[in-house]
Design an enzyme around this catalytic site. Structure first.
Site, PDB file in Angstrom:
ATOM      1  N   GLU A 481      14.131   9.404  -9.139  1.00 49.09           N
ATOM      2  CA  GLU A 481      13.052   9.083 -10.074  1.00 49.09           C
ATOM      3  C   GLU A 481      13.466   8.121 -11.186  1.00 49.09           C
ATOM      4  O   GLU A 481      12.804   8.037 -12.217  1.00 49.09           O
ATOM      5  CB  GLU A 481      12.450  10.373 -10.664  1.00 49.09           C
ATOM      6  CG  GLU A 481      11.846  11.264  -9.596  1.00 49.09           C
ATOM      7  CD  GLU A 481      11.385  12.611 -10.114  1.00 49.09           C
ATOM      8  OE1 GLU A 481      11.964  13.097 -11.095  1.00 49.09           O
ATOM      9  OE2 GLU A 481      10.452  13.176  -9.526  1.00 49.09           O
ATOM     10  N   GLU A 547       8.444  13.712  -2.848  1.00 46.78           N
ATOM     11  CA  GLU A 547       8.562  15.119  -3.233  1.00 46.78           C
ATOM     12  C   GLU A 547       7.173  15.745  -3.287  1.00 46.78           C
ATOM     13  O   GLU A 547       6.383  15.437  -4.172  1.00 46.78           O
ATOM     14  CB  GLU A 547       9.237  15.274  -4.599  1.00 46.78           C
ATOM     15  CG  GLU A 547      10.683  14.832  -4.653  1.00 46.78           C
ATOM     16  CD  GLU A 547      11.317  15.071  -6.023  1.00 46.78           C
ATOM     17  OE1 GLU A 547      10.694  15.769  -6.854  1.00 46.78           O
ATOM     18  OE2 GLU A 547      12.415  14.559  -6.251  1.00 46.78           O
TER      19      GLU A 547
END
Length: 873
Positions: A481, A547
């Site tokens: 991320e 995710e």
């Protein structure tokens, strides 16, 4: 299907000369002592005659905490609240977890130009190394992900009795485990695992995983050593898994190190499929030389494919260097012939993955690490990766807050056909993507973590060289991320990967726009909690979601392994009450999703109902993505499919390798050829995730009421084009009346012309009010169950009487006959199965533990089936 092709002629030749490479691991007989209890320095400790009175037996590979646990100096941190009883390094200071590790071993100094090398594959975080009274490393080593190699030939004792002493230092910055993601974030100042300061799925590791956590090996060679061999395979065109193949190109390079003080001339060579490739090389004294061998055009190669698409063929390339007729060094490199391509899908606006010219719909799982305390083994890796294969997944992503996975993990992925998406060691949580009141320093400061950029860059280069030959390794990624700082990112993209591994796509970060264009908003991934079944089908998320996940609590047997007796209490959603130990183990709420099944009588009943939710959640997740394959999505990666400790969220099997219903729901929803029910539009669809065109498939749709009465709905021949999803039957008017009051069972089957069942999918649908009132009143049934050992498998047959209700949701387990404890790990061809009236189902139980389980029974119980213990014939 897995086929390993061993080219052995050169291996035999090398062995016959007596000069082949020899390597062994120093993995037993270690001793350890805290540094504060040792008065001697390394030059004294490492002398073989120095007594080591009262030193602890040590676990190497392992962490300091692993050794302390082995010696019963700390309680099991994975049980109950024990982790709170272990002093945290942030409070104690680093000296508490700084330790000496000592190993005595026998190795005589080699004759002539022979060399002996000492390899460390992973030490966290710093260390000084002594051998026989001499310091081996000139400067202190730092870097959890940086391998170390030392030529110890001049340090070896004349009588062959040697002592290795290593002092291991914790990370320089251990961080405050204040409950944030990575605690206060400062753990990311190191080049090491960030989760060790705690995350929302784990409590902090009190020693921050300080230790000699990976293999220590001794290697013996001649004057010249082969380093970092690299095998690249080029597979042009669009290939099929079967039939004769067009040629593939094999490219081989390696670095040669000449440890001698004189020039050495010799040959670097290998033989593959009867063809010899070699090159004469002259090496300068005490130097390194990179050698590129001539390309090999390999005729009719056997290709490596991801799971579900074709076989996982593996070759072994025996690379050797010879001089004066003797083998100085040899390294057998296992590899697979495949080529991975990526393109941008302009329709979905996401990355599309192809292998050997064929596009692959990615069905993946996120992975942290095998064990939070770094207790790794080849056997555990094999079992965990096999579980992922059994879930019909084709990719595992290694999350960036952990580590670069070990070669043994990649060997298992090669074997079972799991592509690997490997993050480097960054996370948006610690590295400054978001404002976070738990963090000690501001975003600008955190954005420049770690402290030593050069160490990070060196570690990336080293790990790339260690892992680049594995065919399963598909992608590199800058971090979780977030991208690394700009200078690190530039070094990876512009220097390291082009020069060391130019064959794999690099994602700047795990949810970057180059992977999946974020046209929805937010962080580009999620959601993570429980969803309605309809949500997975109707709600459009990111076109390649890195995710997305749900719940994952195990059953009562699993919960008892790590919860004290007084904490075996079911959560009370209505009262918003969760036991503190459950909360400590990161329980994620099931909210009111269990209420439609009726209020739980006790924890066992609660856990059994939770398995119904588990199965439904993950089947729906993957079916919802598959239903929109190539339209909304090019793939998805579940957060997450395993836990490295005893957590209660995001897992298909528990820490002890006991699967729960998540695994089998996901297995069903991920089948390569699969009939599925869209609960939003009430449509039956067939998804084909293979390269084959399936013609003349019989699609059978039947409904059953709670008494077992069958209501035939539809039966027709269908076709399934390669890599496609097709709509076939609209069922709204046919089902609504049947399920109005009590709900119903829905059976979908795909059969061949020979009536062989290719896919068997079984739903339980609620009544019109959303309640499973019929399941709550389901009458008990007593099926006939047999178990028979056949070769290395156990065949369990469950037969349901003709006039009985459905034998619903049966868990099959292999248990020890004396203790009645489950034997783990073993593998089931399916589980949590339902058997229709008048039918029978067979379950195969396999695995190494099946072969060695002498006195075992098969246990079966279901929602309306009382527990039966069955003898194995």
């Amino acid at each position: 299907m897995t086929r390993r092709l061993i080219v052995s002629g050169l291996l035999l030749c090398a062995a016959a000369t007596g000069q082949a490479q020899e390597q062994y691991e120093l993995n037993s007989g270690w001793k350890s002592m805290p540094v504060k209890e040792v008065k001697l320095d390394g030059t004294k400790i490492s002398q073989p005659q120095q007594a080591l009175n009262n030193w602890d037996a040590a676990i190497v590979p392992g962490t300091v905490l692993t050794t302390m646990l082995h010696n019963k100096q700390v309680p099991d941190p994975f049980f109950g609240m024990n982790n709170n009883r272990i002093p945290d390094i942030y409070t104690t200071g680093p000296e508490h977890y700084t330790r000496w590790f000592v190993k005595d071993f026998t190795e005589t100094a080699p004759a002539a130009d022979g060399q002996v090398w000492l390899h460390f594959r992973g030490v966290n975080d710093g260390c000084d190394i002594y051998l026989n009274g001499k310091k081996v490393n000139a400067e202190r080593h730092y870097g959890a992900y940086l391998r170390q190699t030392y030529n110890i030939t001049p340090f070896l004792a004349k009588d062959g009795r040697n002592r290795l002493a290593v002092i291991v230092y914790p990370p320089a910055v251990v961080g405050d485990p204040n409950g944030g993601q990575g605690g206060d974030g400062t753990i990311a100042r190191n080049v090491g695992p960030q989760y060790t300061a705690g995350w929302d799925w784990i409590q902090p590791m009190r020693d921050r995983n300080t230790g000699i956590w990976d293999q220590v090996t001794i290697e013996k060679t001649g004057a010249v050593r082969i380093k970092d061999p690299h095998v690249v395979t080029l597979v042009p065109g669009t290939r099929q898994p079967e039939g004769r193949q067009a040629p593939a190109t094999i490219q081989v390079t390696a670095t040669l190190e000449n440890a001698a003080a004189t020039t050495v001339t010799g040959q670097l060579k290998y033989v593959l499929n009867g063809k010899s490739i070699q090159q004469t090389v002259t090496l300068s004294p005490k130097g390194f030389t990179k050698i590129t061998l001539p390309d090999l055009l390999l005729e009719n190669p056997r290709l490596w494919w991801p799971a579900g698409y074709g076989p996982q063929n593996l070759y072994e390339l025996p690379l050797e260097f010879t001089a004066n007729g003797k083998v100085s060094d040899m390294e057998a490199v296992e590899f697979g012939i495949r080529e991975i391509q990526t393109t941008w899908n302009t329709h979905t606006r996401s990355r599309e993955i192809s292998v050997n010219g064929q596009r692959i719909f990615i069905k993946g799982g996120n992975w942290i690490t095998s064990d939070a305390m770094f207790r790794f083994s080849r056997e555990r890796y094999d079992a965990e990766v096999r579980f992922h294969r059994d879930m019909n997944l084709n990719l595992i992503r290694i999350w960036g807050g952990s580590l670069t996975e070990r070669p043994e993990f990649f060997e298992a992925c090669d074997k079972y056909g799991l592509l690997v998406f490997q993050d480097f060691w960054m996370s948006g949580d610690c590295n400054g993507r978001w404002v976070d009141p738990k963090k000690k320093e501001d975003q600008w400061t955190r954005r420049q973590y770690p402290n030593d950029h050069g160490l990070f860059i060196s570690s990336v280069a080293d790990q790339v060289k260690m892992l680049r030959n594995y065919p399963s390794l598909a992608f590199w990624c800058g971090g979780n991320e977030i991208t690394p700082p700009q200078d690190i990112l530039a070094a990876i993209k512009d220097s390291i990967l082009p020069s060391l591994d130019g064959t794999r796509y690099f994602f700047d970060f795990s949810n970057s726009d180059s992977m999946s264009y974020n046209f929805i908003g937010g962080n580009g991934d999620g959601p993570y909690g429980i969803q309605t079944i309809e949500h997975f089908w109707a709600h459009r998320t990111f076109p390649f979601n890195s995710e997305v996940g749900s719940v994952g609590v195990g059953d009562i047997t699993s919960l008892k392994r790590f919860l004290p007796a007084e904490n075996l209490v079911a959560p009370d959603f209505a009262a918003n009450k969760v036991d503190s130990v459950w909360d400590y183990h990161k329980y994620i709420s099931y909210n009111n999703s269990l209420e439609p099944y009726g209020r739980a009588k006790n924890l066992e009943d609660w856990a059994n109902k939770a398995q119904l939710v588990n199965y439904d959640q993950y089947r729906a997740l993957m079916e919802g993505f598959s239903a929109h394959m190539w339209d909304w999505y090019t793939g998805t990666i579940i957060w997450k499919t395993q836990n490295p400790w005893t957590a209660m969220r995001g897992q298909m099997y528990d820490y002890y390798l006991d699967p729960n219903a998540c695994l089998y729901g996901l297995r069903s929803g991920s089948k390569p050829l699969h009939a599925m029910y869209d609960p939003v539009n009430k449509i039956i669809m067939v998804v084909n995730n293979t390269f084959q065109y399936h013609r003349d498939l019989m699609l059978e749709v039947n409904a059953y009421d709670m008494n077992g009465k069958q209501y035939p709905v539809e039966q027709l021949f269908v076709e399934a084009s390669p890599s496609s999803v097709q709509r076939h039957i609209e069922l709204k008017t046919k089902l609504d009346a049947l399920k109005e009051k009590k709900g119903l069972f829905l059976s979908l089957r795909l059969r061949t012309l020979h009536k062989e069942i290719l896919d068997d999918n079984f739903y339980w649908l609620p009544a019109a009010d959303g309640q499973y009132s019929g399941l709550q009143e389901l009458k008990p049934v007593k099926p006939t169950i047999t178990a028979q050992r056949k070769s290395k498998e156990i065949v369990v047959t469950i037969s349901n009487p003709k006039d009985a209700p459905v034998a619903f949701f049966n868990r099959v387990s292999l248990v020890d006959a004396n203790t009645k404890n489950r034997i783990l790990p073993v593998f089931y061809s399916d589980n949590y199965i339902s058997v229709l009236p008048g039918e029978q189902r067979e379950i195969l139980i396999s695995g190494e533990k099946v072969s060695t389980a002498g006195n075992a029974l098969v246990e079966v119980f279901g929602q309306n089936v009382a527990t039966q213990l069955v003898n194995i014939k």
